[in-house]
Design a protein around this motif. Sequence first.
Motif, PDB file in Angstrom:
ATOM      1  N   LEU A   2      18.556  -6.807 -25.508  1.00 44.30           N
ATOM      2  CA  LEU A   2      19.953  -6.447 -25.303  1.00 44.30           C
ATOM      3  C   LEU A   2      20.469  -6.845 -23.928  1.00 44.30           C
ATOM      4  O   LEU A   2      21.590  -7.320 -23.784  1.00 44.30           O
ATOM      5  N   PHE A   3      19.640  -6.608 -22.892  1.00 46.85           N
ATOM      6  CA  PHE A   3      20.105  -6.791 -21.528  1.00 46.85           C
ATOM      7  C   PHE A   3      18.923  -7.062 -20.626  1.00 46.85           C
ATOM      8  O   PHE A   3      17.855  -6.464 -20.780  1.00 46.85           O
ATOM      9  N   SER A   4      19.107  -7.957 -19.677  1.00 49.54           N
ATOM     10  CA  SER A   4      18.073  -8.299 -18.715  1.00 49.54           C
ATOM     11  C   SER A   4      18.661  -8.198 -17.316  1.00 49.54           C
ATOM     12  O   SER A   4      19.730  -8.762 -17.057  1.00 49.54           O
ATOM     13  N   PHE A   5      17.981  -7.475 -16.421  1.00 42.82           N
ATOM     14  CA  PHE A   5      18.462  -7.328 -15.055  1.00 42.82           C
ATOM     15  C   PHE A   5      17.313  -7.528 -14.090  1.00 42.82           C
ATOM     16  O   PHE A   5      16.253  -6.912 -14.217  1.00 42.82           O
ATOM     17  N   GLY A   6      17.521  -8.367 -13.104  1.00 41.47           N
ATOM     18  CA  GLY A   6      16.532  -8.586 -12.055  1.00 41.47           C
ATOM     19  C   GLY A   6      15.535  -9.672 -12.407  1.00 41.47           C
ATOM     20  O   GLY A   6      15.293  -9.961 -13.561  1.00 41.47           O
ATOM     21  N   GLU A   7      14.995 -10.288 -11.362  1.00 42.80           N
ATOM     22  CA  GLU A   7      14.017 -11.354 -11.527  1.00 42.80           C
ATOM     23  C   GLU A   7      12.620 -10.826 -11.232  1.00 42.80           C
ATOM     24  O   GLU A   7      12.412 -10.097 -10.264  1.00 42.80           O
ATOM     25  N   VAL A   8      11.681 -11.215 -12.068  1.00 42.86           N
ATOM     26  CA  VAL A   8      10.297 -10.781 -11.906  1.00 42.86           C
ATOM     27  C   VAL A   8       9.690 -11.531 -10.718  1.00 42.86           C
ATOM     28  O   VAL A   8       9.785 -12.755 -10.644  1.00 42.86           O
ATOM     29  N   PRO A   9       9.075 -10.819  -9.780  1.00 41.33           N
ATOM     30  CA  PRO A   9       8.441 -11.504  -8.642  1.00 41.33           C
ATOM     31  C   PRO A   9       7.226 -12.312  -9.099  1.00 41.33           C
ATOM     32  O   PRO A   9       6.697 -12.103 -10.191  1.00 41.33           O
ATOM     33  N   GLU A  10       6.795 -13.255  -8.258  1.00 43.45           N
ATOM     34  CA  GLU A  10       5.654 -14.091  -8.628  1.00 43.45           C
ATOM     35  C   GLU A  10       4.351 -13.306  -8.673  1.00 43.45           C
ATOM     36  O   GLU A  10       3.442 -13.651  -9.407  1.00 43.45           O
ATOM     37  N   SER A  11       4.245 -12.258  -7.871  1.00 40.87           N
ATOM     38  CA  SER A  11       3.051 -11.416  -7.908  1.00 40.87           C
ATOM     39  C   SER A  11       3.503  -9.965  -8.073  1.00 40.87           C
ATOM     40  O   SER A  11       4.618  -9.605  -7.695  1.00 40.87           O
ATOM     41  N   PRO A  12       2.627  -9.152  -8.646  1.00 37.30           N
ATOM     42  CA  PRO A  12       3.028  -7.764  -8.899  1.00 37.30           C
ATOM     43  C   PRO A  12       3.266  -6.997  -7.613  1.00 37.30           C
ATOM     44  O   PRO A  12       2.650  -7.283  -6.584  1.00 37.30           O
ATOM     45  N   PRO A  13       4.190  -6.040  -7.658  1.00 32.89           N
ATOM     46  CA  PRO A  13       4.424  -5.193  -6.484  1.00 32.89           C
ATOM     47  C   PRO A  13       3.146  -4.459  -6.099  1.00 32.89           C
ATOM     48  O   PRO A  13       2.356  -4.070  -6.952  1.00 32.89           O
ATOM     49  N   GLU A  14       2.946  -4.308  -4.785  1.00 33.90           N
ATOM     50  CA  GLU A  14       1.755  -3.611  -4.295  1.00 33.90           C
ATOM     51  C   GLU A  14       1.792  -2.146  -4.669  1.00 33.90           C
ATOM     52  O   GLU A  14       2.842  -1.510  -4.595  1.00 33.90           O
ATOM     53  N   LYS A  15       0.672  -1.628  -5.070  1.00 37.05           N
ATOM     54  CA  LYS A  15       0.560  -0.209  -5.421  1.00 37.05           C
ATOM     55  C   LYS A  15      -0.044   0.539  -4.246  1.00 37.05           C
ATOM     56  O   LYS A  15      -0.930   0.054  -3.574  1.00 37.05           O
ATOM     57  N   ARG A  16       0.449   1.724  -4.030  1.00 38.82           N
ATOM     58  CA  ARG A  16      -0.111   2.605  -3.008  1.00 38.82           C
ATOM     59  C   ARG A  16      -0.716   3.794  -3.724  1.00 38.82           C
ATOM     60  O   ARG A  16       0.007   4.606  -4.284  1.00 38.82           O
ATOM     61  N   PHE A  17      -2.017   3.847  -3.716  1.00 39.40           N
ATOM     62  CA  PHE A  17      -2.703   4.962  -4.359  1.00 39.40           C
ATOM     63  C   PHE A  17      -3.046   5.977  -3.278  1.00 39.40           C
ATOM     64  O   PHE A  17      -3.865   5.723  -2.415  1.00 39.40           O
ATOM     65  N   GLU A  18      -2.373   7.102  -3.318  1.00 41.44           N
ATOM     66  CA  GLU A  18      -2.578   8.122  -2.305  1.00 41.44           C
ATOM     67  C   GLU A  18      -3.068   9.390  -2.972  1.00 41.44           C
ATOM     68  O   GLU A  18      -2.480   9.858  -3.937  1.00 41.44           O
ATOM     69  N   ALA A  19      -4.135   9.927  -2.443  1.00 40.53           N
ATOM     70  CA  ALA A  19      -4.665  11.178  -2.971  1.00 40.53           C
ATOM     71  C   ALA A  19      -3.921  12.345  -2.341  1.00 40.53           C
ATOM     72  O   ALA A  19      -3.364  12.227  -1.245  1.00 40.53           O
ATOM     73  N   ASP A  20      -3.917  13.450  -3.049  1.00 42.35           N
ATOM     74  CA  ASP A  20      -3.347  14.661  -2.461  1.00 42.35           C
ATOM     75  C   ASP A  20      -4.172  15.031  -1.245  1.00 42.35           C
ATOM     76  O   ASP A  20      -5.386  14.894  -1.236  1.00 42.35           O
ATOM     77  N   GLU A  21      -3.494  15.479  -0.209  1.00 46.24           N
ATOM     78  CA  GLU A  21      -4.227  15.865   0.984  1.00 46.24           C
ATOM     79  C   GLU A  21      -4.921  17.190   0.750  1.00 46.24           C
ATOM     80  O   GLU A  21      -4.311  18.152   0.315  1.00 46.24           O
ATOM     81  N   GLY A  22      -6.203  17.201   1.008  1.00 47.17           N
ATOM     82  CA  GLY A  22      -6.983  18.414   0.856  1.00 47.17           C
ATOM     83  C   GLY A  22      -7.487  18.855   2.211  1.00 47.17           C
ATOM     84  O   GLY A  22      -7.125  18.276   3.238  1.00 47.17           O
ATOM     85  N   PRO A  23      -8.319  19.853   2.235  1.00 51.34           N
ATOM     86  CA  PRO A  23      -8.852  20.308   3.519  1.00 51.34           C
ATOM     87  C   PRO A  23      -9.759  19.255   4.132  1.00 51.34           C
ATOM     88  O   PRO A  23     -10.416  18.497   3.434  1.00 51.34           O
ATOM     89  N   GLU A  24      -9.772  19.188   5.460  1.00 52.97           N
ATOM     90  CA  GLU A  24     -10.673  18.265   6.130  1.00 52.97           C
ATOM     91  C   GLU A  24     -12.095  18.768   5.957  1.00 52.97           C
ATOM     92  O   GLU A  24     -12.379  19.948   6.113  1.00 52.97           O
ATOM     93  N   LEU A  25     -12.984  17.838   5.643  1.00 47.58           N
ATOM     94  CA  LEU A  25     -14.377  18.200   5.434  1.00 47.58           C
ATOM     95  C   LEU A  25     -15.227  17.581   6.532  1.00 47.58           C
ATOM     96  O   LEU A  25     -15.040  16.421   6.895  1.00 47.58           O
ATOM     97  N   ASP A  26     -16.152  18.363   7.045  1.00 44.80           N
ATOM     98  CA  ASP A  26     -17.114  17.810   7.981  1.00 44.80           C
ATOM     99  C   ASP A  26     -18.107  16.996   7.180  1.00 44.80           C
ATOM    100  O   ASP A  26     -18.190  17.107   5.966  1.00 44.80           O
ATOM    101  N   GLU A  27     -18.882  16.158   7.869  1.00 42.98           N
ATOM    102  CA  GLU A  27     -19.927  15.432   7.160  1.00 42.98           C
ATOM    103  C   GLU A  27     -20.840  16.465   6.515  1.00 42.98           C
ATOM    104  O   GLU A  27     -21.251  17.429   7.164  1.00 42.98           O
ATOM    105  N   PRO A  28     -21.191  16.286   5.254  1.00 43.84           N
ATOM    106  CA  PRO A  28     -21.944  17.323   4.551  1.00 43.84           C
ATOM    107  C   PRO A  28     -23.332  17.581   5.131  1.00 43.84           C
ATOM    108  O   PRO A  28     -23.841  18.678   5.045  1.00 43.84           O
ATOM    109  N   PHE A  29     -23.947  16.573   5.761  1.00 47.55           N
ATOM    110  CA  PHE A  29     -25.296  16.765   6.265  1.00 47.55           C
ATOM    111  C   PHE A  29     -25.366  16.659   7.782  1.00 47.55           C
ATOM    112  O   PHE A  29     -26.433  16.609   8.350  1.00 47.55           O
TER     113      PHE A  29
END
Length: 164
Positions: A124-151
């Motif tokens: 029905l309708f086309s808007f925008g041009e597809v970039p040559e490479s995919p947009p970069e993804k930012r995978f961010e985890a939820d911030e949790g408590p800081e952990l010391d080295e376990p050992f």
Amino acid sequence: MIYKIRVILDAEEDIFRDLELEAGSNLEELHNAITQSFGFLGEEMASFYTCDENWVQDEEIPLFDLSEGDQDGHLMRAITLSDVMDEDSPKLLYVYDFLNMWTFFVELADITPKEDGRSYPNLLFSFGEVPESPPEKRFEADEGPELDEPFGSYDDLDFDENWN
């Protein structure tokens, strides 16, 4: 019935396609319509994912079965649009080409009667041009408590340097 679907590329700029497909079309037909409308060859692996209203992904519906079991009933070709999309759950996620992770938001916009003389799927309708490479993804985890080295220091552990 005809499903009017908006497919939005996950990118900073607005890039989307509006498609029409019959409600009885399977997800493989939607996959083909998406890849063609965005200019992809359609030769890469792809999956749809059911999701909630906040786009949190749930169940995977792959193009091909790569497991060792018989999952034929859970592939794109075996599931229709009306099986996974309706007014109460109008959203799907679509990932094309797992090496590049082209990611799309697929949303049911309207359900209308079929028009005589029109062939489906229909762009029905086309808007925008597809970039040559995919947009970069930012995978961010939820911030949790800081952990010391376990050992603490690993120097105190009694490992033989030539253990294997």
